[in-house]
Each structure stands twice: as structure tokens, then as C-alpha cells.
Design a protein around this motif. Structure first.
Motif, PDB file in Angstrom:
ATOM      1  N   GLU A 152       0.827  -1.214   0.000  1.00 42.04           N
ATOM      2  CA  GLU A 152       0.000   0.000   0.000  1.00 42.04           C
ATOM      3  C   GLU A 152       0.863   1.266   0.000  1.00 42.04           C
ATOM      4  OE1 GLU A 152      -2.835  -0.335   3.137  1.00 42.04           O
ATOM      5  OE2 GLU A 152      -4.150  -1.601   1.924  1.00 42.04           O
ATOM      6  N   GLU A 153       1.927   1.206   0.778  1.00 37.08           N
ATOM      7  CA  GLU A 153       2.812   2.372   0.830  1.00 37.08           C
ATOM      8  C   GLU A 153       3.444   2.620  -0.535  1.00 37.08           C
ATOM      9  OE1 GLU A 153       5.571   2.277   4.187  1.00 37.08           O
ATOM     10  OE2 GLU A 153       6.797   3.702   3.057  1.00 37.08           O
ATOM     11  N   LYS A 154       3.826   1.498  -1.185  1.00 38.90           N
ATOM     12  CA  LYS A 154       4.466   1.610  -2.485  1.00 38.90           C
ATOM     13  C   LYS A 154       3.511   2.181  -3.529  1.00 38.90           C
ATOM     14  CE  LYS A 154       8.102  -0.929  -4.672  1.00 38.90           C
ATOM     15  NZ  LYS A 154       8.807  -2.172  -4.844  1.00 38.90           N
ATOM     16  N   VAL A 155       2.272   1.753  -3.479  1.00 41.02           N
ATOM     17  CA  VAL A 155       1.271   2.267  -4.428  1.00 41.02           C
ATOM     18  C   VAL A 155       1.073   3.757  -4.197  1.00 41.02           C
ATOM     19  CG1 VAL A 155      -1.166   2.184  -5.075  1.00 41.02           C
ATOM     20  CG2 VAL A 155       0.076   0.073  -4.727  1.00 41.02           C
ATOM     21  N   GLN A 156       0.953   4.139  -2.930  1.00 46.79           N
ATOM     22  CA  GLN A 156       0.708   5.548  -2.621  1.00 46.79           C
ATOM     23  C   GLN A 156       1.877   6.433  -3.033  1.00 46.79           C
ATOM     24  OE1 GLN A 156      -0.426   5.441   1.465  1.00 46.79           O
ATOM     25  NE2 GLN A 156      -2.489   4.766   0.939  1.00 46.79           N
ATOM     26  N   ASN A 157       3.091   5.905  -2.888  1.00 45.13           N
ATOM     27  CA  ASN A 157       4.257   6.702  -3.246  1.00 45.13           C
ATOM     28  C   ASN A 157       4.432   6.856  -4.745  1.00 45.13           C
ATOM     29  OD1 ASN A 157       4.851   7.058  -0.604  1.00 45.13           O
ATOM     30  ND2 ASN A 157       6.434   5.491  -0.514  1.00 45.13           N
ATOM     31  N   SER A 158       3.963   5.873  -5.514  1.00 48.38           N
ATOM     32  CA  SER A 158       4.256   5.935  -6.943  1.00 48.38           C
ATOM     33  C   SER A 158       3.093   6.439  -7.782  1.00 48.38           C
ATOM     34  CB  SER A 158       4.728   4.573  -7.445  1.00 48.38           C
ATOM     35  OG  SER A 158       3.974   3.558  -6.870  1.00 48.38           O
ATOM     36  N   ILE A 159       1.881   6.360  -7.261  1.00 46.57           N
ATOM     37  CA  ILE A 159       0.749   6.865  -8.047  1.00 46.57           C
ATOM     38  C   ILE A 159       0.113   8.030  -7.304  1.00 46.57           C
ATOM     39  CG2 ILE A 159      -1.452   6.305  -9.127  1.00 46.57           C
ATOM     40  CD1 ILE A 159      -0.566   3.440  -9.303  1.00 46.57           C
TER      41      ILE A 159
ATOM     42  N   SER B  53      -5.286   2.709 -16.678  1.00 46.45           N
ATOM     43  CA  SER B  53      -4.366   3.664 -17.299  1.00 46.45           C
ATOM     44  C   SER B  53      -3.153   3.889 -16.391  1.00 46.45           C
ATOM     45  CB  SER B  53      -5.080   4.980 -17.563  1.00 46.45           C
ATOM     46  OG  SER B  53      -5.706   5.419 -16.383  1.00 46.45           O
ATOM     47  N   GLU B  54      -3.394   3.821 -15.097  1.00 50.78           N
ATOM     48  CA  GLU B  54      -2.276   3.932 -14.164  1.00 50.78           C
ATOM     49  C   GLU B  54      -2.353   2.763 -13.182  1.00 50.78           C
ATOM     50  OE1 GLU B  54      -0.361   7.467 -11.696  1.00 50.78           O
ATOM     51  OE2 GLU B  54      -1.990   8.121 -12.987  1.00 50.78           O
ATOM     52  N   PRO B  55      -1.821   1.606 -13.582  1.00 50.09           N
ATOM     53  CA  PRO B  55      -2.068   0.400 -12.789  1.00 50.09           C
ATOM     54  C   PRO B  55      -1.313   0.403 -11.451  1.00 50.09           C
ATOM     55  CG  PRO B  55      -1.134  -0.097 -14.957  1.00 50.09           C
ATOM     56  CD  PRO B  55      -0.950   1.360 -14.723  1.00 50.09           C
ATOM     57  N   SER B  56      -2.008  -0.049 -10.409  1.00 55.55           N
ATOM     58  CA  SER B  56      -1.363  -0.171  -9.099  1.00 55.55           C
ATOM     59  C   SER B  56      -0.368  -1.321  -9.082  1.00 55.55           C
ATOM     60  CB  SER B  56      -2.403  -0.444  -8.017  1.00 55.55           C
ATOM     61  OG  SER B  56      -3.455   0.452  -8.087  1.00 55.55           O
ATOM     62  N   CYS B  57      -0.611  -2.331  -9.937  1.00 54.77           N
ATOM     63  CA  CYS B  57       0.246  -3.511  -9.905  1.00 54.77           C
ATOM     64  C   CYS B  57       1.619  -3.217 -10.490  1.00 54.77           C
ATOM     65  CB  CYS B  57      -0.414  -4.654 -10.666  1.00 54.77           C
ATOM     66  SG  CYS B  57      -0.901  -4.240 -12.347  1.00 54.77           S
ATOM     67  N   LEU B  58       1.691  -2.227 -11.379  1.00 50.94           N
ATOM     68  CA  LEU B  58       2.955  -1.967 -12.086  1.00 50.94           C
ATOM     69  C   LEU B  58       4.091  -1.492 -11.182  1.00 50.94           C
ATOM     70  CD1 LEU B  58       2.988  -0.632 -15.674  1.00 50.94           C
ATOM     71  CD2 LEU B  58       4.770   0.084 -14.136  1.00 50.94           C
ATOM     72  N   GLY B  85       3.713 -12.077  -5.071  1.00 51.30           N
ATOM     73  CA  GLY B  85       2.331 -11.759  -4.706  1.00 51.30           C
ATOM     74  C   GLY B  85       2.078 -10.296  -4.412  1.00 51.30           C
ATOM     75  N   ASN B  86       3.049  -9.414  -4.682  1.00 52.01           N
ATOM     76  CA  ASN B  86       2.832  -7.980  -4.458  1.00 52.01           C
ATOM     77  C   ASN B  86       1.649  -7.470  -5.271  1.00 52.01           C
ATOM     78  OD1 ASN B  86       4.994  -7.878  -2.782  1.00 52.01           O
ATOM     79  ND2 ASN B  86       6.262  -6.570  -4.058  1.00 52.01           N
ATOM     80  N   CYS B  87       1.605  -7.875  -6.551  1.00 55.26           N
ATOM     81  CA  CYS B  87       0.560  -7.369  -7.437  1.00 55.26           C
ATOM     82  C   CYS B  87      -0.816  -7.857  -7.001  1.00 55.26           C
ATOM     83  CB  CYS B  87       0.841  -7.762  -8.888  1.00 55.26           C
ATOM     84  SG  CYS B  87       1.159  -9.508  -9.127  1.00 55.26           S
ATOM     85  N   VAL B  88      -0.850  -9.070  -6.449  1.00 56.07           N
ATOM     86  CA  VAL B  88      -2.131  -9.626  -5.991  1.00 56.07           C
ATOM     87  C   VAL B  88      -2.703  -8.749  -4.886  1.00 56.07           C
ATOM     88  CG1 VAL B  88      -3.246 -11.653  -4.997  1.00 56.07           C
ATOM     89  CG2 VAL B  88      -1.337 -11.947  -6.560  1.00 56.07           C
ATOM     90  N   VAL B  89      -1.813  -8.308  -3.987  1.00 55.30           N
ATOM     91  CA  VAL B  89      -2.253  -7.446  -2.892  1.00 55.30           C
ATOM     92  C   VAL B  89      -2.581  -6.045  -3.409  1.00 55.30           C
ATOM     93  CG1 VAL B  89      -1.581  -6.443  -0.676  1.00 55.30           C
ATOM     94  CG2 VAL B  89      -0.895  -8.763  -1.232  1.00 55.30           C
TER      95      VAL B  89
END
Lengths: 200, 168
Positions: A152-159, B53-58, B85-89
């Protein structure tokens, strides 16, 4: 005197390893040694090509990378109630170093040496156990808490400006899907109501 | 806007053919990347990766195994995937799974091999009720007459809202 004979015929490299294990096991049986804690024979006293992974409990976040990459199933992973338990069958390690190279957290190190307990007891030695995240809806455990936090932290930091129309925090993947389906259904009903009114 | 698979609301009857055919074309893993969900035992929906367009998994993939092609397709490189499993989460929609056999992450690849052959994705081609359509959203909307567009393809707004992270 009772003598137990051990066949030590060595034909190839893997056989050699097996022969050493057999001797160690026979010795342990002969002296009645029953290990209760890891018995590590250090690198200086071991031949080359022996090693096993050790895990840094502070760094490990409890993902599946090492477990999924290990070709010999040395690393075991079991979810027991609300804890994720990582174990090591250290004797089976072939020192391919894949887990060490691929661990995203650099939490694993292959140390040279030999560990006897896992072989004698044939059960994995518990490395660490981590807390699991519980789904807020179905109450099943779906990932390690640290793993969820990390992602979650990684997603928040990059998007920046992440727009997700459904509340998905703290849900397991299955409940996330259900959440969208429910959202779509309520939208559908809204539209149907509009259409009935003739406004559409 | 890139071509995508779109779901038309009041057509799906929940026959799960898209699931079966998806598992079949992605032989040998036999895992469907489509999910058919039924709400209140009546409303059926067929869901899959939205190719955001801006994927969280990427950004969460440490192996850089996930990429977005020029056509807007989000792909997982099986060779690079380490199954962490990072992308799954990370996926907010729960569309990525870990295959317990191959120990890799799997998700909809929009049947990229079929697209190269000029075919439509397998789920779209095999949907008997045309509940799944493939193409550019604006074009699809203009293709249908206004009445139908209003009744059925209003779902476009919905999809924009639900199946996209930013502009979708």
C-alpha cells in the motif's frame, strides 16, 4: 555388541551427500541424540556445497517470493490461524542462491554450513511467524500484514491522485471483486429507475 | 482511448462460458482470468483486469515483470515473475491471482496472441449474449443507435468510473 552397518558406496555427487546424511543419522541414533534446537555445524567443519537459508525477521515482510522460487521446497510456508509460519528444511538446500538473489527485501542469506536437526527430525525448523491480515468482510486471512502495508505504501508513493471508486482497503481479493459487482448492481438499479421514470 | 473489453449491463445471464473458455485458451494453467459474480442471485457480472491507465500492480513489482504495452495492455512477464504476490495485494479490484502450479501471477492479457492474429479476445468471441464487447469505447457508443446507447451503453460511464483508475 550390536553393530549397525551403513552402506557408504558412493557413485556420484548427490549420492555422497546422501551418504553423509546416513552416517550422521546412524551416529545420532547410536548415541541417542534427539535434537530439540537447531544444531549447526559451522562452515569450517563442513565440505563445500553445503549451506542453508537464514531469514532476517526484521526485514521479511511475508511475501511468497522465496517460497515460490525454491526448487527444492526447502522453504516452507504455512498459515496457521492468524500467523504465517516460515520454516526451513535446511538439509535439502542445494545452495542455488535463488532465494537470496530474488528476495525483494534482501531478508535472506545463504550461510555455508550444515544444520542437523531438520534432517534428523524431518520437520522444517520454524524461522519466523508473521501476523496475517484479516479481511474485513469475510474474515479470512489473505496476506501478511507487513506485506499489505508495504504494498500500500508503495502504491501511494508511486501513483499520485489514485482514484478508486470502491472502498477496497482491508479486503481480500475475492471480497474486492464482490465489492465491484455490488457497486455495479446498485448503478444498474439506479439507471433502471431513471429509465422507468422516462428521464433516462 | 485504447481498445478494451467492455461489459454490457443487462445482457449477462451468468452462464460462465467466458470463464470456461478463458481457462481453455490459456492452457495449460486452467485458471480463468475472468470472474463471473452474481449479486443477490440475480444480477450477473463478468469481470476481468481493467488494464488501468495507471495500474497499481505496475510500480509494486520488484522484478519489473509487469509492463504496459503501447496498446494499453498490462502484461505480466512470466519469465521475470518471482511469484511474490505484491501485485495480488496491490490490485484494488482483486483481478490478479497466484497460480499454485506454476507459482506465478496470472491475470487477463486481453488474449494478446489472438489479437495479433486479428481475432477478438476469447471471452468476447464466445459470449453467446454479446454481454462482452471489444473495442474503443467512443466508437462502440457511436456504433449503436442513440436509444440503445442510452439504455445499454450508459454502462460506459459506469465503466469509466469503476474499471479505471484515472481517465481509463
Amino acid at each position: 555388541m550390536n553393530r549397525k552397518l551403513v552402506d557408504l558406496t558412493i557413485t556420484d555427487e548427490s549420492h555422497k551427500k546422501q551418504a553423509i546424511y546416513t552416517v550422521l543419522k546412524a551416529l545420532a541414533e547410536a548415541v541417542g541424540y534427539q535434537p530439540t534446537e537447531p544444531f549447526i555445524i559451522p562452515a569450517e567443519e563442513t565440505m563445500e556445497g553445503y549451506g542453508f537459508p537464514i531469514r532476517d525477521p526484521d526485514k521479511c515482510i511475508g511475501c511468497y517470493a522465496c517460497y515460490n522460487i525454491c526448487p527444492e521446497q526447502v522453504i516452507t510456508l504455512e498459515d496457521i490461524e492468524n500467523r504465517r509460519v516460515f520454516g526451513t528444511l535446511s538439509h535439502a538446500c542445494v545452495v542455488c542462491n535463488k532465494c537470496q538473489e530474488l528476495c525483494p527485501q534482501e531478508a535472506i542469506e545463504i550461510v555455508p554450513g550444515f544444520e542437523l536437526m531438520a534432517y534428523l527430525t524431518q520437520t522444517p525448523i520454524e524461522d519466523i511467524n508473521l501476523e496475517l491480515q484479516q479481511c474485513e468482510k469475510c474474515h479470512s486471512y489473505f496476506a501478511a500484514s507487513k506485506h499489505v502495508e508495504f504494498v500500500e505504501e508503495k502504491v501511494q508513493n508511486s501513483i499520485q491522485d489514485l482514484h478508486i471508486p470502491v472502498e477496497q482497503h482491508g479486503l481480500c481479493p475475492e471480497c474486492r471483486r464482490k465489492q465491484i459487482a455490488q457497486k455495479m448492481q446498485s448503478k444498474w438499479l439506479e439507471q433502471a429507475a431513471l429509465f422507468m421514470k422516462g428521464g433516462g | 482511448m485504447p481498445n478494451k473489453v467492455y461489459f454490457v449491463l443487462n445482457r449477462c445471464l451468468g452462464c460462465e462460458e467466458c470463464q470456461r473458455v478463458c481457462a481453455k485458451v490459456h492452457n495449460p494453467d486452467h485458471i480463468s482470468r475472468n470472474f463471473v459474480l452474481t449479486v443477490n442471485d440475480f444480477f450477473s457480472f463478468s469481470l476481468r483486469c481493467a488494464h488501468c491507465s495507471e495500474p497499481s500492480c505496475l510500480p509494486v513489482c520488484d522484478q519489473k515483470a509487469i509492463s504496459k504495452t503501447e496498446d494499453g495492455i498490462v502484461l505480466i512477464d512470466v519469465e521475470k515473475c518471482n511469484g511474490c504476490g505484491n501485485c495480488v495485494v496491490a490490485c484494488p479490484f482483486g483481478m490478479i491471482q497466484l497460480d499454485s502450479d506454476s507459482k506465478k501471477a496470472v491475470k487477463c492479457d486481453m488474449c494478446i496472441d489472438r489479437l495479433k492474429e486479428g481475432k477478438e479476445p476469447a471471452c468476447v468471441e464466445n459470449c453467446a449474449l454479446s454481454a462482452l464487447i471489444y473495442g474503443d469505447l467512443e466508437e462502440l457508443e457511436s456504433e449503436h443507435d442513440k436509444e440503445i446507447a442510452r439504455k445499454i451503453l450508459k454502462v460506459g460511464d459506469l465503466l469509466r468510473e469503476i474499471l479505471a483508475t484515472k481517465e481509463g
